[in-house]
Design a protein around this motif. Structure first.
Motif, mmCIF file in Angstrom:
data_model
loop_
_atom_site.group_PDB
_atom_site.id
_atom_site.type_symbol
_atom_site.label_atom_id
_atom_site.label_comp_id
_atom_site.label_asym_id
_atom_site.label_seq_id
_atom_site.Cartn_x
_atom_site.Cartn_y
_atom_site.Cartn_z
ATOM 1 N N GLU A 199 0.823 -1.201 0.000
ATOM 2 C CA GLU A 199 0.000 0.000 0.000
ATOM 3 C C GLU A 199 0.863 1.260 0.000
ATOM 4 O OE1 GLU A 199 -2.913 -0.085 -0.728
ATOM 5 O OE2 GLU A 199 -3.785 -1.960 -0.058
ATOM 6 N N ALA A 200 1.980 1.218 0.695
ATOM 7 C CA ALA A 200 2.887 2.371 0.701
ATOM 8 C C ALA A 200 3.474 2.616 -0.686
ATOM 9 C CB ALA A 200 4.000 2.159 1.725
ATOM 10 N N VAL A 201 3.804 1.545 -1.394
ATOM 11 C CA VAL A 201 4.305 1.688 -2.763
ATOM 12 C C VAL A 201 3.220 2.290 -3.659
ATOM 13 C CG1 VAL A 201 5.082 0.418 -4.807
ATOM 14 C CG2 VAL A 201 6.007 -0.167 -2.551
ATOM 15 N N LEU A 229 5.653 -1.258 10.382
ATOM 16 C CA LEU A 229 6.485 -0.167 9.895
ATOM 17 C C LEU A 229 7.035 -0.505 8.522
ATOM 18 C CD1 LEU A 229 8.021 2.510 10.490
ATOM 19 C CD2 LEU A 229 9.770 1.126 11.604
ATOM 20 N N THR A 230 6.886 0.421 7.577
ATOM 21 C CA THR A 230 7.435 0.194 6.244
ATOM 22 C C THR A 230 8.099 1.459 5.735
ATOM 23 O OG1 THR A 230 6.947 -0.661 4.030
ATOM 24 C CG2 THR A 230 5.324 0.806 4.993
ATOM 25 N N ALA A 256 -2.779 10.068 6.067
ATOM 26 C CA ALA A 256 -2.891 9.514 7.418
ATOM 27 C C ALA A 256 -4.278 8.945 7.684
ATOM 28 C CB ALA A 256 -2.548 10.584 8.460
ATOM 29 N N VAL A 257 -5.314 9.468 7.010
ATOM 30 C CA VAL A 257 -6.671 8.963 7.222
ATOM 31 C C VAL A 257 -7.087 7.985 6.121
ATOM 32 C CG1 VAL A 257 -7.292 11.094 8.394
ATOM 33 C CG2 VAL A 257 -7.839 10.842 5.990
ATOM 34 N N ASP A 258 -6.200 7.756 5.168
ATOM 35 C CA ASP A 258 -6.505 6.853 4.045
ATOM 36 C C ASP A 258 -6.798 5.444 4.568
ATOM 37 O OD1 ASP A 258 -6.222 5.114 1.710
ATOM 38 O OD2 ASP A 258 -5.265 6.811 0.712
ATOM 39 N N GLU A 259 -7.905 4.877 4.120
ATOM 40 C CA GLU A 259 -8.309 3.551 4.598
ATOM 41 C C GLU A 259 -7.320 2.459 4.209
ATOM 42 O OE1 GLU A 259 -10.727 2.184 6.571
ATOM 43 O OE2 GLU A 259 -10.991 4.261 7.214
#
Length: 278
Positions: A119-121, A162-163, A270-273
């Motif tokens: 998801e971070a990517v 943590l990523t 920060a609020v992204d589901e």
């Protein structure tokens, strides 16, 4: 004393020891290039025999100057055994046996960490790329993740995830970090108080409104250059999300000329589901 007894003795001793302060720049630069989200190692000796043991799971992220920092969270969990000695109490892994340290290396928690990395990517904005580590690299530096046991609260295991994802544009490389804490964590609710808890960093914080929610965003660190900006949000169910960005990945690469996200975009993430792990 056999090897297993030695190992148990050292673990018992280390349970009550506070982790050492960050390493100096010169000493830690090489380690930062080799380790991301790895366990700290302790050299110990008994009599004439020297042993090296990986001491239970102090998750860390290397910073541009080579220092290592632990994510926000609690210290080691310890409980007395039948003999009165204090020893680490780790969750049970998918093989039915206790983990050897804080870090999950298989099972549902490990998969949550992998999911968070994906998801971070996926949030890397247009105009930037997310380079990958070479195939087979044993110590990744460009894309890293870790699922870490934090504590047991009211009989429920509380974890953090943590990523870190390298973000490149032109010749520069920075990074984006996402850290998520399970419900039951002791972190504060007020937006800026929460943001100031991220890795213990301080800075100029402002509250951004995203729809009906309020998000704390540190737009400028005070005297700490580990990261450039970060946002923080506590969901109504107690899950906490931090999203951070930096123009620099490490000292071996040129920095980005600009941050990947604007302040409102960082708050919205920060609020992204996608980061609301349950």
């Amino acid at each position: 004393m056999n090897e297993e007894q030695l190992r148990e003795g050292l673990r018992s001793e280390m349970a009550g020891i506070t982790p050492p302060p960050p390493l100096s720049t010169g000493a830690a630069l090489g380690a930062a290039r080799r380790t991301q989200f790895r366990r700290r190692a302790v050299w110990a000796s008994l009599g004439s025999a020297a042993v090296v043991l990986a001491v239970a799971g102090f998750a860390a992220v290397s910073t541009p100057d080579g220092r290592l920092y632990q994510p926000a969270g609690n210290g080691p969990l310890a409980s007395p055994d039948a003999s009165g000695d204090t020893k680490q109490a780790w969750p049970t892994g998918p093989d039915g046996r206790p983990q050897e340290d804080r870090t999950a290396r298989a099972g549902s928690k490990y998969e949550q960490g992998i999911h968070l990395l994906r998801e971070a990517v996926s949030i890397v904005p247009a105009g930037f790329t997310a380079p990958e580590d070479p195939p087979g690299q044993s110590d990744p530096t460009l894309r890293t993740q870790q699922a870490q046991f934090e504590n047991k609260v009211n009989g429920v295991d509380v974890w953090s995830y943590l990523t870190s994802v390298a973000v490149a544009q032109g010749k520069g490389t920075g990074r984006v970090i996402v850290e998520v804490h399970d419900a039951g964590n002791p972190l504060p609710t007020e937006p800026c108080a929460l943001a100031q808890k991220f890795w213990g960093m301080r800075g100029e914080c402002q509250v951004e409104t995203v729809g009906a929610t309020r998000v704390g965003v540190v737009v400028r660190p005070s005297d700490d250059d580990r990261l450039d900006q970060w946002s923080a949000y506590r969901h109504p169910d107690g899950v906490v999300v931090f999203v951070a960005q930096s123009v620099r990945l490490d000292e071996s690469r040129p920095a980005l000329t600009k941050l990947p996200f604007s302040v409102p975009q960082l708050a919205a993430l920060a609020v992204d589901e996608r980061f609301h792990l349950k």
